[in-house]
Motif scaffolding. Structure first.
Motif, PDB file in Angstrom:
ATOM      1  N   PRO A  80     -64.441 -19.600   0.572  1.00 51.15           N
ATOM      2  CA  PRO A  80     -64.248 -21.049   0.649  1.00 51.15           C
ATOM      3  C   PRO A  80     -62.969 -21.405   1.419  1.00 51.15           C
ATOM      4  O   PRO A  80     -61.880 -20.965   1.065  1.00 51.15           O
ATOM      5  N   GLY A  81     -63.142 -22.127   2.511  1.00 48.86           N
ATOM      6  CA  GLY A  81     -62.015 -22.572   3.324  1.00 48.86           C
ATOM      7  C   GLY A  81     -61.426 -21.531   4.257  1.00 48.86           C
ATOM      8  O   GLY A  81     -60.534 -21.836   5.032  1.00 48.86           O
ATOM      9  N   VAL A  82     -61.923 -20.296   4.221  1.00 48.92           N
ATOM     10  CA  VAL A  82     -61.376 -19.220   5.055  1.00 48.92           C
ATOM     11  C   VAL A  82     -62.417 -18.799   6.085  1.00 48.92           C
ATOM     12  O   VAL A  82     -63.557 -18.488   5.733  1.00 48.92           O
ATOM     13  N   ALA A  83     -62.018 -18.789   7.349  1.00 50.91           N
ATOM     14  CA  ALA A  83     -62.924 -18.405   8.428  1.00 50.91           C
ATOM     15  C   ALA A  83     -62.348 -17.232   9.211  1.00 50.91           C
ATOM     16  O   ALA A  83     -61.177 -17.247   9.592  1.00 50.91           O
ATOM     17  N   GLU A  84     -63.184 -16.247   9.434  1.00 56.41           N
ATOM     18  CA  GLU A  84     -62.805 -15.135  10.302  1.00 56.41           C
ATOM     19  C   GLU A  84     -63.126 -15.540  11.733  1.00 56.41           C
ATOM     20  O   GLU A  84     -64.171 -16.143  11.990  1.00 56.41           O
ATOM     21  N   ILE A  85     -62.227 -15.209  12.653  1.00 58.63           N
ATOM     22  CA  ILE A  85     -62.433 -15.576  14.052  1.00 58.63           C
ATOM     23  C   ILE A  85     -62.563 -14.326  14.912  1.00 58.63           C
ATOM     24  O   ILE A  85     -62.112 -13.245  14.537  1.00 58.63           O
ATOM     25  N   ALA A  86     -63.174 -14.511  16.073  1.00 61.02           N
ATOM     26  CA  ALA A  86     -63.291 -13.458  17.071  1.00 61.02           C
ATOM     27  C   ALA A  86     -63.357 -14.122  18.443  1.00 61.02           C
ATOM     28  O   ALA A  86     -63.888 -15.229  18.581  1.00 61.02           O
ATOM     29  N   VAL A  87     -62.810 -13.429  19.440  1.00 57.27           N
ATOM     30  CA  VAL A  87     -62.781 -13.957  20.804  1.00 57.27           C
ATOM     31  C   VAL A  87     -63.105 -12.816  21.761  1.00 57.27           C
ATOM     32  O   VAL A  87     -62.639 -11.692  21.571  1.00 57.27           O
ATOM     33  N   HIS A 113     -64.624 -28.565  10.143  1.00 54.77           N
ATOM     34  CA  HIS A 113     -65.653 -28.146   9.188  1.00 54.77           C
ATOM     35  C   HIS A 113     -65.062 -27.635   7.882  1.00 54.77           C
ATOM     36  O   HIS A 113     -65.719 -26.913   7.129  1.00 54.77           O
ATOM     37  N   GLY A 114     -63.822 -28.030   7.605  1.00 50.24           N
ATOM     38  CA  GLY A 114     -63.241 -27.776   6.292  1.00 50.24           C
ATOM     39  C   GLY A 114     -62.516 -26.460   6.112  1.00 50.24           C
ATOM     40  O   GLY A 114     -62.095 -26.140   5.004  1.00 50.24           O
ATOM     41  N   MET A 115     -62.357 -25.688   7.173  1.00 49.63           N
ATOM     42  CA  MET A 115     -61.628 -24.434   7.051  1.00 49.63           C
ATOM     43  C   MET A 115     -60.129 -24.722   7.003  1.00 49.63           C
ATOM     44  O   MET A 115     -59.628 -25.544   7.776  1.00 49.63           O
ATOM     45  N   THR A 116     -59.447 -24.073   6.094  1.00 48.37           N
ATOM     46  CA  THR A 116     -58.006 -24.286   5.935  1.00 48.37           C
ATOM     47  C   THR A 116     -57.198 -23.048   6.283  1.00 48.37           C
ATOM     48  O   THR A 116     -55.975 -23.096   6.324  1.00 48.37           O
ATOM     49  N   GLU A 117     -57.888 -21.957   6.540  1.00 51.72           N
ATOM     50  CA  GLU A 117     -57.203 -20.708   6.885  1.00 51.72           C
ATOM     51  C   GLU A 117     -58.086 -19.901   7.826  1.00 51.72           C
ATOM     52  O   GLU A 117     -59.300 -19.879   7.679  1.00 51.72           O
ATOM     53  N   LEU A 118     -57.435 -19.254   8.796  1.00 46.27           N
ATOM     54  CA  LEU A 118     -58.137 -18.351   9.704  1.00 46.27           C
ATOM     55  C   LEU A 118     -57.720 -16.929   9.405  1.00 46.27           C
ATOM     56  O   LEU A 118     -56.579 -16.677   8.999  1.00 46.27           O
ATOM     57  N   SER A 119     -58.639 -16.003   9.642  1.00 47.27           N
ATOM     58  CA  SER A 119     -58.322 -14.587   9.505  1.00 47.27           C
ATOM     59  C   SER A 119     -58.964 -13.834  10.659  1.00 47.27           C
ATOM     60  O   SER A 119     -59.884 -14.338  11.313  1.00 47.27           O
ATOM     61  N   ALA A 120     -58.450 -12.634  10.906  1.00 50.94           N
ATOM     62  CA  ALA A 120     -59.026 -11.771  11.937  1.00 50.94           C
ATOM     63  C   ALA A 120     -58.597 -10.348  11.660  1.00 50.94           C
ATOM     64  O   ALA A 120     -57.560 -10.107  11.030  1.00 50.94           O
ATOM     65  N   THR A 121     -59.392  -9.424  12.148  1.00 58.09           N
ATOM     66  CA  THR A 121     -59.019  -8.023  12.174  1.00 58.09           C
ATOM     67  C   THR A 121     -58.846  -7.666  13.641  1.00 58.09           C
ATOM     68  O   THR A 121     -59.736  -7.927  14.458  1.00 58.09           O
ATOM     69  N   VAL A 122     -57.689  -7.098  13.975  1.00 58.92           N
ATOM     70  CA  VAL A 122     -57.359  -6.790  15.362  1.00 58.92           C
ATOM     71  C   VAL A 122     -56.961  -5.323  15.453  1.00 58.92           C
ATOM     72  O   VAL A 122     -56.165  -4.846  14.635  1.00 58.92           O
ATOM     73  N   LEU A 123     -57.515  -4.620  16.433  1.00 55.45           N
ATOM     74  CA  LEU A 123     -57.101  -3.245  16.654  1.00 55.45           C
ATOM     75  C   LEU A 123     -55.616  -3.219  16.997  1.00 55.45           C
ATOM     76  O   LEU A 123     -55.138  -4.037  17.804  1.00 55.45           O
ATOM     77  N   TYR A 149     -54.846  -4.315  12.317  1.00 52.72           N
ATOM     78  CA  TYR A 149     -54.023  -5.301  11.626  1.00 52.72           C
ATOM     79  C   TYR A 149     -54.959  -6.345  11.038  1.00 52.72           C
ATOM     80  O   TYR A 149     -55.908  -6.776  11.696  1.00 52.72           O
ATOM     81  N   GLU A 150     -54.670  -6.745   9.826  1.00 54.65           N
ATOM     82  CA  GLU A 150     -55.336  -7.901   9.236  1.00 54.65           C
ATOM     83  C   GLU A 150     -54.396  -9.080   9.464  1.00 54.65           C
ATOM     84  O   GLU A 150     -53.198  -8.984   9.210  1.00 54.65           O
ATOM     85  N   TRP A 151     -54.940 -10.183   9.953  1.00 58.94           N
ATOM     86  CA  TRP A 151     -54.137 -11.352  10.317  1.00 58.94           C
ATOM     87  C   TRP A 151     -54.685 -12.559   9.580  1.00 58.94           C
ATOM     88  O   TRP A 151     -55.890 -12.725   9.437  1.00 58.94           O
ATOM     89  N   ARG A 152     -53.781 -13.403   9.117  1.00 55.29           N
ATOM     90  CA  ARG A 152     -54.161 -14.660   8.439  1.00 55.29           C
ATOM     91  C   ARG A 152     -53.153 -15.739   8.811  1.00 55.29           C
ATOM     92  O   ARG A 152     -51.966 -15.469   8.955  1.00 55.29           O
ATOM     93  N   VAL A 153     -53.666 -16.951   8.893  1.00 53.33           N
ATOM     94  CA  VAL A 153     -52.783 -18.091   9.139  1.00 53.33           C
ATOM     95  C   VAL A 153     -53.414 -19.338   8.539  1.00 53.33           C
ATOM     96  O   VAL A 153     -54.622 -19.569   8.679  1.00 53.33           O
ATOM     97  N   PRO A 154     -52.618 -20.135   7.803  1.00 54.29           N
ATOM     98  CA  PRO A 154     -53.148 -21.421   7.330  1.00 54.29           C
ATOM     99  C   PRO A 154     -53.274 -22.379   8.504  1.00 54.29           C
ATOM    100  O   PRO A 154     -52.370 -22.475   9.335  1.00 54.29           O
ATOM    101  N   LEU A 155     -54.381 -23.071   8.598  1.00 55.58           N
ATOM    102  CA  LEU A 155     -54.558 -24.026   9.689  1.00 55.58           C
ATOM    103  C   LEU A 155     -53.596 -25.190   9.571  1.00 55.58           C
ATOM    104  O   LEU A 155     -53.169 -25.745  10.566  1.00 55.58           O
ATOM    105  N   ALA A 156     -53.194 -25.555   8.373  1.00 57.63           N
ATOM    106  CA  ALA A 156     -52.263 -26.669   8.196  1.00 57.63           C
ATOM    107  C   ALA A 156     -50.923 -26.398   8.865  1.00 57.63           C
ATOM    108  O   ALA A 156     -50.249 -27.318   9.282  1.00 57.63           O
ATOM    109  N   SER A 157     -50.548 -25.120   9.024  1.00 57.65           N
ATOM    110  CA  SER A 157     -49.253 -24.811   9.617  1.00 57.65           C
ATOM    111  C   SER A 157     -49.342 -24.605  11.116  1.00 57.65           C
ATOM    112  O   SER A 157     -48.356 -24.324  11.763  1.00 57.65           O
ATOM    113  N   GLU A 158     -50.551 -24.747  11.673  1.00 59.92           N
ATOM    114  CA  GLU A 158     -50.712 -24.547  13.095  1.00 59.92           C
ATOM    115  C   GLU A 158     -49.874 -25.574  13.856  1.00 59.92           C
ATOM    116  O   GLU A 158     -49.892 -26.751  13.549  1.00 59.92           O
TER     117      GLU A 158
END
Length: 162
Positions: A80-87, A113-123, A149-158
Motif C-alpha cells: 500500500p502506497g509503495v511502488a517499485e520503479i524500473a527504467v 495514483h496514491g503512491m507515497t514511496e518509491l523503491s527499486a533494486t539496482v545492480l 542496492y535496495e533503494w527507497r525514497v518517500p515521494l513527499a520529500s522529492e
C-alpha cells in the motif's frame, strides 16, 4: 544538425510490438541491467504484461521517436502506497537525460495514483542508474544487499518537479 527530442506519453496497449522492437535494440548489458539476467528474447508473455497495465497500481511512461519506443519507465505497487520503479533506455539514447525525464514523469504519475514511496533494486555495478537516482531523489536511502542496492525514497520529500 537537427536534434529530435522524444515525446513522452503514458504507455498504451498497442505499444506491445514497439516494446518488442525496443528489446532487440538493447545491448546485452542494457538487458542485464534492466532484468538482472541475460535474455536473448523477451520471456514468453512479458511484453503483454509490460504493455497492458491497469493505469492505477501499474503504469508506465514511454519515450517515442518516429513512432518507436526508445525508453520506458514504469512503476508497480508492491505494498500500500509503495511502488517499485524500473527504467530502460535504448543504448543509442543513453546519456542524453532521457532516463531522468522518464523517471520524473513516472514518479509524478505514481504520486497521482496514491503512491507515497518509491523503491527499486539496482545492480551495484550500475553506476549510471545510481547517479541518476541520487540526482533526481537526493533523499533516497540506499541499502546494500550483496551485488545489489535496495533503494527507497518517500515521494513527499522529492525535490524535483515533473
Amino acid at each position: 544538425m537537427i536534434t529530435i527530442a522524444p515525446a513522452l506519453r503514458v504507455i498504451q496497449d498497442d505499444d506491445e510490438a514497439r516494446l518488442e522492437r525496443l528489446f532487440y535494440r538493447l545491448s546485452p548489458e542494457s538487458v542485464y541491467r534492466r532484468f538482472f539476467t541475460l535474455y536473448s528474447t523477451p520471456p514468453k508473455g512479458a511484453l503483454r504484461t509490460l504493455s497492458h497495465l491497469d493505469h492505477d497500481t501499474r503504469d508506465a511512461v514511454v519515450a517515442v521517436v518516429d513512432d518507436e519506443v526508445v525508453g520506458v519507465a514504469r512503476y508497480a505497487a508492491v505494498a500500500p502506497g509503495v511502488a517499485e520503479i524500473a527504467v530502460v533506455v535504448e543504448d543509442a539514447w543513453q546519456g542524453r537525460g532521457l532516463a531522468r525525464r522518464l523517471l520524473e514523469c513516472v514518479a509524478a504519475l505514481a504520486r497521482v495514483h496514491g503512491m507515497t514511496e518509491l523503491s527499486a533494486t539496482v545492480l551495484a555495478e550500475n553506476r549510471g542508474a545510481i547517479a541518476m537516482l541520487r540526482a533526481v531523489f537526493p533523499d533516497g536511502v540506499w541499502t546494500p544487499n550483496g551485488t545489489e542496492y535496495e533503494w527507497r525514497v518517500p515521494l513527499a520529500s522529492e525535490r524535483t518537479t515533473a
